[in-house]
Design a protein around this motif. Structure first.
Motif, PDB file in Angstrom:
ATOM      1  N   UNK A 119       7.814 -59.471  28.946  1.00  0.00           N
ATOM      2  CA  UNK A 119       6.731 -58.659  29.524  1.00  0.00           C
ATOM      3  C   UNK A 119       6.614 -57.311  28.844  1.00  0.00           C
ATOM      4  N   UNK A 120       7.659 -56.763  28.388  1.00  0.00           N
ATOM      5  CA  UNK A 120       7.840 -55.391  27.717  1.00  0.00           C
ATOM      6  C   UNK A 120       7.312 -55.707  26.233  1.00  0.00           C
ATOM      7  N   UNK A 121       7.892 -56.663  25.661  1.00  0.00           N
ATOM      8  CA  UNK A 121       7.206 -56.964  24.350  1.00  0.00           C
ATOM      9  C   UNK A 121       5.701 -57.148  24.384  1.00  0.00           C
ATOM     10  N   UNK A 122       5.477 -57.834  25.026  1.00  0.00           N
ATOM     11  CA  UNK A 122       3.938 -58.014  25.311  1.00  0.00           C
ATOM     12  C   UNK A 122       3.153 -56.760  25.510  1.00  0.00           C
ATOM     13  N   UNK A 123       3.857 -55.909  26.218  1.00  0.00           N
ATOM     14  CA  UNK A 123       3.015 -54.494  26.499  1.00  0.00           C
ATOM     15  C   UNK A 123       2.945 -53.548  25.392  1.00  0.00           C
ATOM     16  N   UNK A 124       4.307 -53.590  24.744  1.00  0.00           N
ATOM     17  CA  UNK A 124       4.077 -52.893  23.407  1.00  0.00           C
ATOM     18  C   UNK A 124       3.399 -53.371  22.477  1.00  0.00           C
ATOM     19  N   UNK A 125       3.462 -54.614  22.003  1.00  0.00           N
ATOM     20  CA  UNK A 125       2.512 -55.154  21.063  1.00  0.00           C
ATOM     21  C   UNK A 125       1.177 -54.989  21.552  1.00  0.00           C
ATOM     22  N   UNK A 126       0.717 -55.002  22.714  1.00  0.00           N
ATOM     23  CA  UNK A 126      -0.571 -54.708  23.045  1.00  0.00           C
ATOM     24  C   UNK A 126      -1.077 -53.232  22.831  1.00  0.00           C
TER      25      UNK A 126
ATOM     26  N   UNK B 133      20.647 -49.980  29.246  1.00  0.00           N
ATOM     27  CA  UNK B 133      20.255 -51.429  28.717  1.00  0.00           C
ATOM     28  C   UNK B 133      18.681 -50.950  28.612  1.00  0.00           C
ATOM     29  N   UNK B 134      17.894 -50.558  29.499  1.00  0.00           N
ATOM     30  CA  UNK B 134      16.553 -50.537  29.333  1.00  0.00           C
ATOM     31  C   UNK B 134      16.049 -49.680  28.077  1.00  0.00           C
ATOM     32  N   UNK B 135      16.823 -48.665  27.687  1.00  0.00           N
ATOM     33  CA  UNK B 135      16.414 -47.719  26.696  1.00  0.00           C
ATOM     34  C   UNK B 135      16.760 -48.450  25.396  1.00  0.00           C
ATOM     35  N   UNK B 136      17.873 -49.263  25.261  1.00  0.00           N
ATOM     36  CA  UNK B 136      18.073 -50.250  24.356  1.00  0.00           C
ATOM     37  C   UNK B 136      17.215 -51.159  23.731  1.00  0.00           C
ATOM     38  N   UNK B 137      16.636 -51.608  25.113  1.00  0.00           N
ATOM     39  CA  UNK B 137      15.610 -52.743  25.009  1.00  0.00           C
ATOM     40  C   UNK B 137      14.539 -52.026  24.440  1.00  0.00           C
ATOM     41  N   UNK B 138      14.050 -51.184  24.880  1.00  0.00           N
ATOM     42  CA  UNK B 138      12.796 -50.356  24.368  1.00  0.00           C
ATOM     43  C   UNK B 138      13.284 -50.256  22.794  1.00  0.00           C
ATOM     44  N   UNK B 139      14.129 -49.952  22.440  1.00  0.00           N
ATOM     45  CA  UNK B 139      14.207 -49.720  20.959  1.00  0.00           C
ATOM     46  C   UNK B 139      14.230 -51.021  20.276  1.00  0.00           C
TER      47      UNK B 139
END
Lengths: 370, 342
Positions: free
Chosen positions: B35-42, B305-311
């Motif tokens: 979901x996060x990847x889709x959002x940031x790609x979008x 963890x969430x911050x690392x995932x954002x990165x």
């Protein structure tokens, strides 16, 4: 519903449940409350339609009528009863099984027969034939040959009435097969959303050409489809003229009051094949016989006699008159000339189109226009 | 029932429902990641459009939970999907990569969906069983019924998921596709991502019934309405539909109520038809922070963890962008490729 706990609704809910319909058609009136001459006229009209179609079938097999011919024997009560419920300023639009509807609307039988014969005096100038009868003067906007295509047109007519704030309604007639077309869906959705004054009258004769309804849709009680659009819906006996008239009249009243569309499913049966070229391998003789026992004309005659409102003699006279009307129609059609080839392009474009083009017709487009 | 009435769903989030549904902790972390990847790609796609690099952008922001919840209920090794243009998260689950999507956005020759011919977000992959789509609204619905018919005839046990917006349900294609699937009890799931607007037309001006799921009545199939911003609820109802489909019980119509957080497309100004208060209210129910909060609450991830995932996601998006920017355009002499069959 709290986040999707299972089914939205059980399949095939009871009509009237969940506020889907809240509407039932009026019951048929008592025969003795009707003027006898009116009842006799209904009977006479149904006999005219029956004779008309039988004579047309004969002419077709003799090669005097070209193109297609779709007969509605068995569905006469729908045409006469349904149209008896309309006002003259209301609109009518139907499918290609349209002879009875045209006659019940009051189109001249001679001109209707001439159309079948492809003659100049036909209601569509001999260009439409059996499937494309029309009579703009009577606000009859046609038989339409493509299944379902006239339903969005009916919604459009109704939108015009709503827009102009005129108290007119539209009666739109179609078969069971049409309810599986995309056009049906689009028309019912828009008519419901915009609360348009249109009566969708489905003649469920149990077959879409040779396909039995249960092979073409999973919801075979067609009136239940209305629930999917939030449209008041009901199933009626299409073989009983006064039941049809009462149902259509109450639907028209509903629509005229600005409450939106109504969907009526009338159970009926066609005694002849889908068209003249149908060997009817898809149904049994027993089934046909059973439905013949419900013949709308015989049923009506029997009810009239049992109620004592007409005499056998009056019915016989009406039969004779009906035959005379149809014989005169045949004679009129036969003496009517073929359309003049010089008029071939008439009615293709509106005349002002030619006026709008550059002098001399520009690149030639439209140069032939009158 | 109006979506706004479903506030009790938020409370249900408090109770670790994913385990009740048979989802592992890793499933939930992975769902969030997609979901996060889709959002940031979008978001990047919009930036590329606004800076003149991409001709067009069309957004799935806000729909991620519905798409991921549905995708998780299917078998990615066997089932078919007929996505529509908002389904970035769905096709990422199905195996398209950020590079694939960026190559299409910029119209590059290596775009796996169409070799740089299609508009952005017109996904397809023969290998991954992602059917190609038309921009014409609703056309994929009868096509999906056809694929389900093939699966039934071939006995593969595959289920087809077809997605569309609520606007598509007013199309004739919807009626014909669903009716056909209902008669023949085809293994297909009709999945409506109801975001309340068909471009600018609000649902009450395009639907004559309160819920799209009500339309199931006309076909004799189950119709289910679900909170589309709750990935677990979507997963649950789609999984039930998959079970019915595999058991030969035929299709289901599922309506996931959601909201698109941006305009219809890069050519649309939604401030002309959507009150800002409404958009803001839905932003409060954005599925991404909701799921992030769930992760933290249930000890599945902490802030680090969430911050690392954002990165990590940012690096993926950067990589896809740079890869696509450097990739060549289709060659002019290949113009007529794919116009007619071989």
């Amino acid at each position: 519903m709290g986040g999707g706990e299972g089914m939205a609704q059980a399949n095939n809910p009871e009509p009237g449940r969940d506020g889907w319909t809240g509407w039932t058609p009026d019951p048929p009136p008592d025969l003795r409350d009707e003027p006898p001459e009116r009842l006799l006229e209904y009977y006479r009209q149904m006999q005219v339609i029956r004779h008309f179609e039988e004579r047309a079938a004969q002419a077709y097999t003799q090669g005097r009528i070209g193109g297609f011919l779709h007969l509605a024997n068995g569905e006469e009560a729908l045409a006469v009863g349904g149209l008896a419920a309309l006002e003259p300023e209301d609109d009518l639009i139907t499918h290609y099984r349209d002879h009875g509807v045209a006659l019940a609307r009051g189109s001249d039988p001679g001109r209707v027969m001439a159309e079948l014969f492809g003659r100049a005096d036909g209601v569509s100038g001999g260009r439409g034939g059996s499937m494309h009868l029309a009579d703009a003067g009577r606000r009859f906007w046609g038989g339409h040959a493509i299944v379902g295509i006239h339903l969005p047109i009916a919604a459009g007519l109704a939108l015009a009435h709503q827009y102009r704030k005129e108290p007119r309604v539209v009666l739109c007639i179609f078969g069971d097969g049409a309810t599986n077309t995309g056009a049906f869906h689009e028309a019912l959705n828009l008519a419901a959303t915009w609360e348009l004054p249109v009566i969708f009258l489905c003649q469920n004769n149990l077959y879409g050409m040779g396909t039995a309804i249960e092979r073409a849709m999973r919801v075979t009680e067609l009136h239940r489809r209305g629930a999917a659009y939030g449209i008041p819906s009901a199933r009626i006996n299409g073989m009983r003229l006064l039941e049809v008239r009462a149902a259509v009249a109450s639907a028209a009243r509903w629509a005229r009051e600005g409450k939106g569309p109504v969907f009526l499913e009338a159970l009926t049966y066609r005694y002849r094949g889908h068209s003249m070229a149908d060997p009817e391998l898809y149904r049994t003789k027993e089934e046909l016989k059973a439905w013949r026992a419900w013949d709308p004309i015989q049923l009506f005659a029997q009810e009239l006699l049992e109620a004592g409102v007409v005499t056998p003699e009056a019915l016989r006279r009406a039969d004779q008159e009906a035959e005379q009307v149809v014989e005169a129609a045949i004679a009129f059609a036969e003496q009517s000339p073929e359309p003049d080839p010089a008029t071939l392009h008439h009615g293709v474009y509106r005349a002002p189109l030619a006026a709008a083009l550059p002098a001399g017709g520009g690149n030639g487009v439209g140069a032939h226009l009158p | 029932m109006a979506t706004g009435d479903r506030v009790d769903l938020l409370e249900r989030y408090q109770h670790g429902r994913h385990r009740e549904l048979g989802l592992t902790d890793e499933d939930v972390r992975r769902m969030y990641e997609v979901m996060l990847l889709a959002r940031r790609l979008d978001e990047r796609m919009w930036i590329l459009n606004r800076t003149g690099q991409a001709p067009f952008a069309i957004s799935g922001q806000g729909h991620e939970a519905a798409q991921v919840g549905a995708a998780w209920a299917l078998d990615r090794e066997r089932d078919w999907i007929y996505p529509y243009y908002r389904d970035v998260a769905l096709v990422l689950v199905w195996g398209l990569t950020p590079r694939d999507l960026m190559l299409q956005l910029l119209g590059k020759a290596a775009d796996p969906s169409s070799g740089g011919r299609q508009m952005p977000n017109h996904f397809s992959s023969r290998r991954l069983r992602i059917a190609p789509q038309s921009s014409v609204v609703g056309t994929q619905i009868p096509q999906a019924a056809g694929t389900a018919l093939a699966s039934k005839l071939e006995g593969t046990g595959a289920v087809t998921l077809v997605t569309f917006g609520e606007g598509a349900t007013a199309q004739g294609d919807f009626h014909e596709g669903v009716n056909f699937a209902a008669i023949h009890r085809l293994p297909v799931i009709f999945f409506c991502e109801n975001n309340g607007y068909a471009i600018s037309v609000p649902a009450e001006k395009e639907l004559s019934v309160p819920d799209v799921a009500d339309r199931a009545l006309g076909y004799g199939i189950p119709g289910v309405t679900v909170d589309g911003n709750d990935p677990f609820e979507v997963y649950r109802v789609v999984r039930e539909a998959v079970e019915r489909a595999r058991a030969g019980e035929g299709p289901s119509l599922i309506e996931a109520k959601t909201y698109r957080l941006l305009a219809h497309s890069s050519d649309d100004d939604d401030s002309t038809y959507r009150p800002r208060e409404e958009v803001e209210a839905w932003r409060q129910r954005d599925p991404l922070p909701r799921l992030a909060a769930y992760l933290k609450e249930h000890g599945l991830a902490d802030d680090a963890d969430l911050q690392a995932l954002e990165e990590q996601v940012r690096q993926q998006v950067d990589d896809a962008t740079e890869h696509a920017q450097a990739a060549p355009y289709p060659r002019a002499e290949h113009l007529l490729d794919h116009v007619t069959g071989p």
